[in-house]
Scaffold this motif. Structure first.
Motif, PDB file in Angstrom:
ATOM      1  N   PRO A  94       0.792  -1.232   0.000  1.00 54.93           N
ATOM      2  CA  PRO A  94       0.000   0.000   0.000  1.00 54.93           C
ATOM      3  C   PRO A  94       0.824   1.281   0.000  1.00 54.93           C
ATOM      4  O   PRO A  94       0.350   2.313  -0.474  1.00 54.93           O
ATOM      5  CB  PRO A  94      -0.838  -0.114   1.287  1.00 54.93           C
ATOM      6  N   ASP A  95       2.067   1.213   0.527  1.00 60.15           N
ATOM      7  CA  ASP A  95       2.913   2.408   0.574  1.00 60.15           C
ATOM      8  C   ASP A  95       4.079   2.300  -0.403  1.00 60.15           C
ATOM      9  O   ASP A  95       5.101   2.973  -0.238  1.00 60.15           O
ATOM     10  CB  ASP A  95       3.441   2.641   1.991  1.00 60.15           C
ATOM     11  N   GLU A  96       3.930   1.465  -1.418  1.00 61.96           N
ATOM     12  CA  GLU A  96       5.022   1.195  -2.361  1.00 61.96           C
ATOM     13  C   GLU A  96       4.599   1.469  -3.798  1.00 61.96           C
ATOM     14  O   GLU A  96       3.415   1.672  -4.090  1.00 61.96           O
ATOM     15  CB  GLU A  96       5.466  -0.272  -2.233  1.00 61.96           C
ATOM     16  N   VAL A  97       5.601   1.459  -4.688  1.00 62.57           N
ATOM     17  CA  VAL A  97       5.319   1.560  -6.122  1.00 62.57           C
ATOM     18  C   VAL A  97       6.077   0.456  -6.845  1.00 62.57           C
ATOM     19  O   VAL A  97       7.158   0.032  -6.414  1.00 62.57           O
ATOM     20  CB  VAL A  97       5.709   2.937  -6.708  1.00 62.57           C
ATOM     21  N   LEU A  98       5.483  -0.041  -7.932  1.00 66.12           N
ATOM     22  CA  LEU A  98       6.118  -1.033  -8.785  1.00 66.12           C
ATOM     23  C   LEU A  98       6.688  -0.302  -9.997  1.00 66.12           C
ATOM     24  O   LEU A  98       5.982   0.450 -10.666  1.00 66.12           O
ATOM     25  CB  LEU A  98       5.108  -2.085  -9.241  1.00 66.12           C
ATOM     26  N   VAL A  99       7.985  -0.530 -10.257  1.00 65.43           N
ATOM     27  CA  VAL A  99       8.684   0.160 -11.340  1.00 65.43           C
ATOM     28  C   VAL A  99       9.110  -0.861 -12.397  1.00 65.43           C
ATOM     29  O   VAL A  99       9.682  -1.907 -12.063  1.00 65.43           O
ATOM     30  CB  VAL A  99       9.920   0.903 -10.809  1.00 65.43           C
ATOM     31  N   ARG A 100       8.824  -0.555 -13.657  1.00 63.88           N
ATOM     32  CA  ARG A 100       9.407  -1.342 -14.744  1.00 63.88           C
ATOM     33  C   ARG A 100      10.814  -0.807 -14.975  1.00 63.88           C
ATOM     34  O   ARG A 100      10.989   0.352 -15.347  1.00 63.88           O
ATOM     35  CB  ARG A 100       8.576  -1.236 -16.017  1.00 63.88           C
ATOM     36  N   VAL A 101      11.795  -1.641 -14.728  1.00 68.44           N
ATOM     37  CA  VAL A 101      13.189  -1.199 -14.767  1.00 68.44           C
ATOM     38  C   VAL A 101      13.651  -1.073 -16.221  1.00 68.44           C
ATOM     39  O   VAL A 101      13.457  -1.983 -17.027  1.00 68.44           O
ATOM     40  CB  VAL A 101      14.087  -2.190 -13.999  1.00 68.44           C
ATOM     41  N   LYS A 102      14.247   0.065 -16.548  1.00 71.72           N
ATOM     42  CA  LYS A 102      14.730   0.324 -17.905  1.00 71.72           C
ATOM     43  C   LYS A 102      16.247   0.235 -18.010  1.00 71.72           C
ATOM     44  O   LYS A 102      16.775  -0.162 -19.054  1.00 71.72           O
ATOM     45  CB  LYS A 102      14.259   1.713 -18.359  1.00 71.72           C
ATOM     46  N   ALA A 103      16.955   0.658 -16.980  1.00 72.45           N
ATOM     47  CA  ALA A 103      18.419   0.592 -16.990  1.00 72.45           C
ATOM     48  C   ALA A 103      18.915   0.451 -15.562  1.00 72.45           C
ATOM     49  O   ALA A 103      18.328   1.014 -14.631  1.00 72.45           O
ATOM     50  CB  ALA A 103      19.018   1.830 -17.647  1.00 72.45           C
ATOM     51  N   THR A 104      19.992  -0.313 -15.396  1.00 68.74           N
ATOM     52  CA  THR A 104      20.642  -0.454 -14.088  1.00 68.74           C
ATOM     53  C   THR A 104      22.145  -0.339 -14.298  1.00 68.74           C
ATOM     54  O   THR A 104      22.649  -0.457 -15.424  1.00 68.74           O
ATOM     55  CB  THR A 104      20.327  -1.807 -13.434  1.00 68.74           C
ATOM     56  N   SER A 105      22.869  -0.108 -13.218  1.00 70.46           N
ATOM     57  CA  SER A 105      24.325  -0.060 -13.306  1.00 70.46           C
ATOM     58  C   SER A 105      24.933  -0.895 -12.193  1.00 70.46           C
ATOM     59  O   SER A 105      24.326  -1.090 -11.139  1.00 70.46           O
ATOM     60  CB  SER A 105      24.830   1.383 -13.256  1.00 70.46           C
ATOM     61  N   ILE A 106      26.133  -1.404 -12.471  1.00 76.70           N
ATOM     62  CA  ILE A 106      26.832  -2.249 -11.503  1.00 76.70           C
ATOM     63  C   ILE A 106      27.633  -1.369 -10.559  1.00 76.70           C
ATOM     64  O   ILE A 106      28.429  -0.528 -10.988  1.00 76.70           O
ATOM     65  CB  ILE A 106      27.766  -3.245 -12.213  1.00 76.70           C
ATOM     66  N   CYS A 107      27.426  -1.582  -9.277  1.00 76.82           N
ATOM     67  CA  CYS A 107      28.151  -0.870  -8.227  1.00 76.82           C
ATOM     68  C   CYS A 107      29.294  -1.757  -7.729  1.00 76.82           C
ATOM     69  O   CYS A 107      29.246  -2.986  -7.870  1.00 76.82           O
ATOM     70  CB  CYS A 107      27.183  -0.571  -7.079  1.00 76.82           C
ATOM     71  N   GLY A 108      30.306  -1.143  -7.122  1.00 71.16           N
ATOM     72  CA  GLY A 108      31.354  -1.926  -6.492  1.00 71.16           C
ATOM     73  C   GLY A 108      30.790  -2.890  -5.462  1.00 71.16           C
ATOM     74  O   GLY A 108      31.287  -4.011  -5.284  1.00 71.16           O
ATOM     75  N   THR A 109      29.720  -2.473  -4.789  1.00 70.93           N
ATOM     76  CA  THR A 109      29.056  -3.347  -3.818  1.00 70.93           C
ATOM     77  C   THR A 109      28.512  -4.599  -4.510  1.00 70.93           C
ATOM     78  O   THR A 109      28.604  -5.707  -3.967  1.00 70.93           O
ATOM     79  CB  THR A 109      27.906  -2.592  -3.129  1.00 70.93           C
ATOM     80  N   ASP A 110      27.950  -4.427  -5.704  1.00 79.42           N
ATOM     81  CA  ASP A 110      27.436  -5.587  -6.445  1.00 79.42           C
ATOM     82  C   ASP A 110      28.557  -6.563  -6.790  1.00 79.42           C
ATOM     83  O   ASP A 110      28.354  -7.781  -6.789  1.00 79.42           O
ATOM     84  CB  ASP A 110      26.736  -5.126  -7.727  1.00 79.42           C
ATOM     85  N   LEU A 111      29.745  -6.018  -7.080  1.00 82.74           N
ATOM     86  CA  LEU A 111      30.889  -6.883  -7.372  1.00 82.74           C
ATOM     87  C   LEU A 111      31.288  -7.681  -6.132  1.00 82.74           C
ATOM     88  O   LEU A 111      31.616  -8.867  -6.225  1.00 82.74           O
ATOM     89  CB  LEU A 111      32.056  -6.044  -7.885  1.00 82.74           C
ATOM     90  N   HIS A 112      31.234  -7.028  -4.952  1.00 83.13           N
ATOM     91  CA  HIS A 112      31.497  -7.743  -3.696  1.00 83.13           C
ATOM     92  C   HIS A 112      30.493  -8.891  -3.520  1.00 83.13           C
ATOM     93  O   HIS A 112      30.854  -9.993  -3.102  1.00 83.13           O
ATOM     94  CB  HIS A 112      31.389  -6.791  -2.498  1.00 83.13           C
ATOM     95  N   ILE A 113      29.224  -8.611  -3.846  1.00 81.04           N
ATOM     96  CA  ILE A 113      28.178  -9.629  -3.714  1.00 81.04           C
ATOM     97  C   ILE A 113      28.421 -10.759  -4.708  1.00 81.04           C
ATOM     98  O   ILE A 113      28.299 -11.942  -4.370  1.00 81.04           O
ATOM     99  CB  ILE A 113      26.781  -8.999  -3.915  1.00 81.04           C
ATOM    100  N   TYR A 114      28.764 -10.400  -5.935  1.00 78.85           N
ATOM    101  CA  TYR A 114      28.998 -11.399  -6.976  1.00 78.85           C
ATOM    102  C   TYR A 114      30.180 -12.294  -6.617  1.00 78.85           C
ATOM    103  O   TYR A 114      30.119 -13.518  -6.751  1.00 78.85           O
ATOM    104  CB  TYR A 114      29.245 -10.690  -8.308  1.00 78.85           C
ATOM    105  N   LYS A 115      31.267 -11.678  -6.154  1.00 82.67           N
ATOM    106  CA  LYS A 115      32.461 -12.445  -5.775  1.00 82.67           C
ATOM    107  C   LYS A 115      32.256 -13.209  -4.469  1.00 82.67           C
ATOM    108  O   LYS A 115      32.923 -14.197  -4.206  1.00 82.67           O
ATOM    109  CB  LYS A 115      33.663 -11.509  -5.607  1.00 82.67           C
ATOM    110  N   TRP A 116      31.353 -12.711  -3.633  1.00 84.13           N
ATOM    111  CA  TRP A 116      31.033 -13.270  -2.319  1.00 84.13           C
ATOM    112  C   TRP A 116      32.249 -13.260  -1.382  1.00 84.13           C
ATOM    113  O   TRP A 116      32.807 -14.278  -1.010  1.00 84.13           O
ATOM    114  CB  TRP A 116      30.454 -14.683  -2.428  1.00 84.13           C
TER     115      TRP A 116
END
Length: 366
Positions: free
Chosen positions: A28-50
């Protein structure tokens, strides 16, 4: 509500998997977004490498990714500030709103924070759900691949503007994507000489494109000596530490001018020893720890810079991929031979994507 393709951190181990997952339900307090573009963050690389940080922080299984731009597809019944069809991004820190930090203008350090794409479902998918209070509105003419860079740009803006900058010498130590943004923001904010330091020649060339007046390769010359030489022996008035490397942090403190400022965004993976007496206390330094973006002061500042074209992030986008090529994209990020890596989720003519931005995938630096 159906299913979608999402890049999922399915196991507590290196890697990820692109798989069919449920489309998230819009509360009820949220919105649903159709994602058009994303970018990779250094944090995402940490997650990917684990790595050890990911093991201690990240919830699995989970769609990860937190830097995005898209179009609102559904609005919760209690939402009043967002409309269908609007172009949006979002602040990634989901805070409680009632703790002392939140109630004193410091929500960016709320101790009860949940993080979009880290401890809550993220955006490397066809759809994402975000709190309406976290929605950031984008101009309809802003390309999606620029819109998705605003989250990391906010890190750079908070770091640069955490103290006086006008006319002062500035060293950006570590010119990964956020450091590169910091170079541009410092120049736009009226800094004096801007010096970029790194060990990666590719990134140092990008720093020149983003406006650095001078570059220092600290693999070939001692960092502190090079910064002192660049400032005529006076030291650097504003040190922006973006690398998190212990030697770089120490070098920055050594080269900081008396009464200077050191703002720390880079995250060390271990304890860092410093000569507090010589390099901090007796110099009278001002030290700022930086995390996230000030909510929401930083967002308004970065919007002012972007919307009035005070900064240009296009040279930062060196490669674009579709989400199914995530293995290539993360390997490229790990190599460091790139600027910002973008996933184009819907490369269909008429979506607002600019042809010249997609062409950045062909960019080669000498």
């Amino acid at each position: 509500m159906g299913t979608m393709m999402g890049l999922v951190k399915a196991e507590r181990a290196p890697g990820a998997v692109l798989k069919e997952v449920p489309i998230p339900v819009c509360g009820p307090d949220e919105v649903l977004v159709r994602v058009k573009a994303t970018s990779i963050c250094g944090t995402d690389l940490h997650i990917y490498k684990w790595d050890a940080w990911a093991e201690s922080t990240v919830l699995t299984p989970n769609v990860f990714g937190h830097e995005f731009a898209g179009i609102v597809e559904e609005v919760g019944r209690d939402v009043t500030n967002v409309k269908l069809g609007e172009h949006v991004s979002a602040e990634g820190h989901i805070v409680c709103g009632v703790c002392k930090a939140c109630r004193t203008g410091n929500a960016h350090v709320c101790p009860n924070t949940r993080s979009f794409g880290i401890t809550a479902p993220g955006c490397f998918a066809e759809y994402a759900v975000v709190k309406a209070t976290n929605v950031i509105h984008n101009r309809a003419d802003m390309p999606f691949e620029i819109g998705c860079l605003q989250d990391p740009l906010g890190n750079a803006v908070q770091t640069v503007l955490s103290g006086d900058i006008v006319g002062k010498s500035v060293a950006v130590i570590g010119v990964g994507p956020i450091g590169l943004m910091a170079v541009a923001v410092a120049k736009a904010s009226g800094a004096g000489q801007v010096i970029a330091a790194d060990v990666n020649p590719y990134r140092l060339q990008l720093a020149e494109r983003m406006g650095a007046d001078r570059t220092v390769n600290s693999a070939s010359q001692p960092l502190s000596a090079a910064l002192m030489e660049a400032t005529g022996g006076e030291g650097v008035e504003v040190v922006l530490e973006m690398s998190g490397h212990p030697d770089a942090i120490r070098g920055g403190f050594e080269a900081a001018a008396p009464a200077g400022r050191v703002s720390l965004l880079g995250i060390p993976t271990r304890e860092v020893s410093l000569d507090l007496s010589r390099h901090i206390i007796f110099k009278g330094l001002h030290i700022e720890g930086i995390t996230g973006r000030r909510m929401y002061q930083t967002w308004y500042q970065l919007k002012g810079l972007l919307d009035q074209k005070r900064i240009d992030l296009r040279p930062l986008i060196t490669h674009t991929f579709t989400l199914d090529r995530y293995e290539e994209a993360f390997a490229l990020m790990a190599s460091g031979q790139c600027g910002k890596v973008i996933f184009i989720h819907d490369p269909v003519p008429g979506t607002g994507l600019k042809e010249e931005a997609i062409d950045y995938g062909q960019l080669e630096l000498a």
